[in-house]
Design a protein around this motif. Sequence first.
Motif, PDB file in Angstrom:
ATOM      1  N   UNK A  11       0.861  -1.190   0.000  1.00 41.15           N
ATOM      2  CA  UNK A  11       0.000   0.000   0.000  1.00 41.15           C
ATOM      3  C   UNK A  11       0.890   1.231   0.000  1.00 41.15           C
ATOM      4  N   UNK A  12       0.347   2.401  -0.334  1.00 37.45           N
ATOM      5  CA  UNK A  12       1.146   3.626  -0.226  1.00 37.45           C
ATOM      6  C   UNK A  12       1.759   3.750   1.162  1.00 37.45           C
ATOM      7  N   UNK A  13       2.952   4.276   1.235  1.00 41.64           N
ATOM      8  CA  UNK A  13       3.693   4.313   2.495  1.00 41.64           C
ATOM      9  C   UNK A  13       2.908   5.002   3.601  1.00 41.64           C
ATOM     10  N   UNK A  14       2.078   5.972   3.234  1.00 44.93           N
ATOM     11  CA  UNK A  14       1.310   6.698   4.254  1.00 44.93           C
ATOM     12  C   UNK A  14       0.404   5.766   5.054  1.00 44.93           C
ATOM     13  N   UNK A  15      -0.028   4.660   4.450  1.00 38.63           N
ATOM     14  CA  UNK A  15      -0.945   3.749   5.143  1.00 38.63           C
ATOM     15  C   UNK A  15      -0.240   3.023   6.288  1.00 38.63           C
ATOM     16  N   UNK A  16       0.875   2.308   6.040  1.00 32.82           N
ATOM     17  CA  UNK A  16       1.540   1.656   7.173  1.00 32.82           C
ATOM     18  C   UNK A  16       2.090   2.647   8.193  1.00 32.82           C
ATOM     19  N   UNK A  17       2.485   3.835   7.751  1.00 39.43           N
ATOM     20  CA  UNK A  17       2.972   4.836   8.714  1.00 39.43           C
ATOM     21  C   UNK A  17       1.831   5.273   9.632  1.00 39.43           C
ATOM     22  N   UNK A  18       0.637   5.451   9.062  1.00 42.62           N
ATOM     23  CA  UNK A  18      -0.519   5.834   9.875  1.00 42.62           C
ATOM     24  C   UNK A  18      -0.872   4.729  10.869  1.00 42.62           C
ATOM     25  N   UNK A  19      -0.785   3.479  10.427  1.00 44.05           N
ATOM     26  CA  UNK A  19      -1.070   2.358  11.333  1.00 44.05           C
ATOM     27  C   UNK A  19      -0.010   2.299  12.434  1.00 44.05           C
ATOM     28  N   UNK A  20       1.245   2.518  12.061  1.00 47.90           N
ATOM     29  CA  UNK A  20       2.314   2.539  13.064  1.00 47.90           C
ATOM     30  C   UNK A  20       2.084   3.648  14.081  1.00 47.90           C
ATOM     31  N   UNK A  21       1.606   4.795  13.612  1.00 46.53           N
ATOM     32  CA  UNK A  21       1.304   5.894  14.527  1.00 46.53           C
ATOM     33  C   UNK A  21       0.173   5.503  15.478  1.00 46.53           C
ATOM     34  N   UNK A  22      -0.803   4.770  14.970  1.00 49.08           N
ATOM     35  CA  UNK A  22      -1.864   4.277  15.843  1.00 49.08           C
ATOM     36  C   UNK A  22      -1.335   3.322  16.892  1.00 49.08           C
ATOM     37  N   UNK A  23      -0.396   2.472  16.503  1.00 52.15           N
ATOM     38  CA  UNK A  23       0.229   1.568  17.479  1.00 52.15           C
ATOM     39  C   UNK A  23       0.980   2.363  18.535  1.00 52.15           C
ATOM     40  N   UNK A  24       1.622   3.450  18.106  1.00 51.10           N
ATOM     41  CA  UNK A  24       2.377   4.262  19.052  1.00 51.10           C
ATOM     42  C   UNK A  24       1.512   4.846  20.155  1.00 51.10           C
ATOM     43  N   UNK A  25       0.246   5.128  19.842  1.00 51.77           N
ATOM     44  CA  UNK A  25      -0.667   5.646  20.863  1.00 51.77           C
ATOM     45  C   UNK A  25      -0.840   4.647  22.005  1.00 51.77           C
ATOM     46  N   UNK A  26      -0.721   3.355  21.682  1.00 47.10           N
ATOM     47  CA  UNK A  26      -0.900   2.312  22.682  1.00 47.10           C
ATOM     48  C   UNK A  26       0.418   1.887  23.330  1.00 47.10           C
ATOM     49  N   UNK A  27       1.536   2.377  22.791  1.00 48.89           N
ATOM     50  CA  UNK A  27       2.850   1.973  23.287  1.00 48.89           C
ATOM     51  C   UNK A  27       3.056   2.143  24.784  1.00 48.89           C
ATOM     52  N   UNK A  28       2.591   3.262  25.398  1.00 49.56           N
ATOM     53  CA  UNK A  28       2.805   3.424  26.843  1.00 49.56           C
ATOM     54  C   UNK A  28       2.153   2.349  27.700  1.00 49.56           C
ATOM     55  N   UNK A  29       1.246   1.550  27.127  1.00 50.01           N
ATOM     56  CA  UNK A  29       0.659   0.443  27.889  1.00 50.01           C
ATOM     57  C   UNK A  29       1.731  -0.559  28.292  1.00 50.01           C
ATOM     58  N   UNK A  30       2.756  -0.713  27.458  1.00 50.25           N
ATOM     59  CA  UNK A  30       3.797  -1.693  27.733  1.00 50.25           C
ATOM     60  C   UNK A  30       4.799  -1.204  28.766  1.00 50.25           C
ATOM     61  N   UNK A  31       4.796   0.096  29.009  1.00 49.67           N
ATOM     62  CA  UNK A  31       5.744   0.646  29.985  1.00 49.67           C
ATOM     63  C   UNK A  31       4.989   1.148  31.203  1.00 49.67           C
ATOM     64  N   UNK A  32       4.553   2.400  31.161  1.00 50.86           N
ATOM     65  CA  UNK A  32       3.897   2.975  32.322  1.00 50.86           C
ATOM     66  C   UNK A  32       2.593   2.305  32.685  1.00 50.86           C
TER      67      UNK A  32
END
Length: 412
Positions: free
Chosen positions: A95-116
């Motif tokens: 897919x256009x690069x913007x699609x996986x980057x947007x999904x990765x950004x969505x994953x980043x929103x949940x990233x602090x669950x694994x730490x804090x």
Amino acid sequence: MRNRYALGLYTAGAAAARTGDEMSGPALMLAGLAATGSAAAGSFLLAGVTITAAAGGPLLGAVLDRSPRPGRVLGRALAGYAAALVVVLLCVGRAPLAVPVAVAAGAGLLGPALSGGWTSQLPRVVPPDGLARANAFDAMTYNVAGLVGPALAGVVAAMAGASGAVAVSAALIVLALPAVPPASGGARAVEPIGAALVAGFRAIVRTPALTRATVVSVVSCAGQGMLVACVPPLGLRAFGAADRGTLLLAVLAAAALAANAVLARRPARWRPDTVIAGSTVVLAGALVLAASRHPIALVAAAVLAGLAEGPQLTALFAVRHREAPERLRGQIFTTGASLKITAFALGAAAAGPLADRTLPAALLTAAGVQVVAFVAYHCLTPGSAVRGGGVSGSGGRRGGVRGSGPRSRSGR
């Protein structure tokens, strides 16, 4: 709950989830490069999964604090993070690069669950008198993940390709799901999410010890990011190859792990607030030593930095556990984690161009940032000494949060 949920299971789950998280960044970079032939694609994916953590942390923490079942929220966040990594893997190159980057950004929103987010549930797992030892074990999972994650990403990518590395990182996070603390927070007051976010930030700002620990650790983390950015050119100058510089990070992580292992067995008697301040001085010294660029000095500097970073993290947990109000615990932990992630990224971004021009200046600047953190500690310290417990303890105050019930025990 504390009797049914063993600290060992909590620690194993945290280690698996955080190792998967540490794998995900290098794995996404490799996957982007392999699928598109462009290093920029990999860096965009890494930026996407990292930069949104600053926004996701406070929001996720507020949801955890408002939920009557925070363990369920935490589990869903981990599952969502792992699923997003798989979606990125399926999209990149197709897919256009913007699609996986947007999904990765969505994953980043949940990233602090694994730490804090995970660490915020620790007081539900262990009794108050076990929190000191548990803090050190929890901090060790970060050290293990930092040591194993990137190396495992490289090994798996070499054996099964970059897509295999992303898949393994997602699988490790999924494997952690059974260990998510099945905590029940009981009845929670319902308030608008905006009000909850304001209350969390207000608690950090209006609690002197939390303000000081947050500011000092965030500034210090920016300096640590600068050090990491200097590692490839250090490897090239001192050891003849840029990739050999990563061995310095392995030495640093191993030293931090060893320091926290000692604290887990024998919690120190120093106040955690004091340890946070003292660690910045040791880190400044390590960075000055690294500026010499001599191979032996670099190894010694990595050891010294690890001996500072490990106890700093354990002490930070102790302060947050001691000071955070029960109803705002998750938000204070995830907000603190988000701020540190952002500071680390900014420090690394600032150091890169400077290291290209003059490597010693970049390292000395990083040392100066640690000095700024130390000065900030003293500027934010009230006239009277801060009361508190050991390095990994609950701080000796299980009394009240200012004006409202027990003063709580939680934090990252």
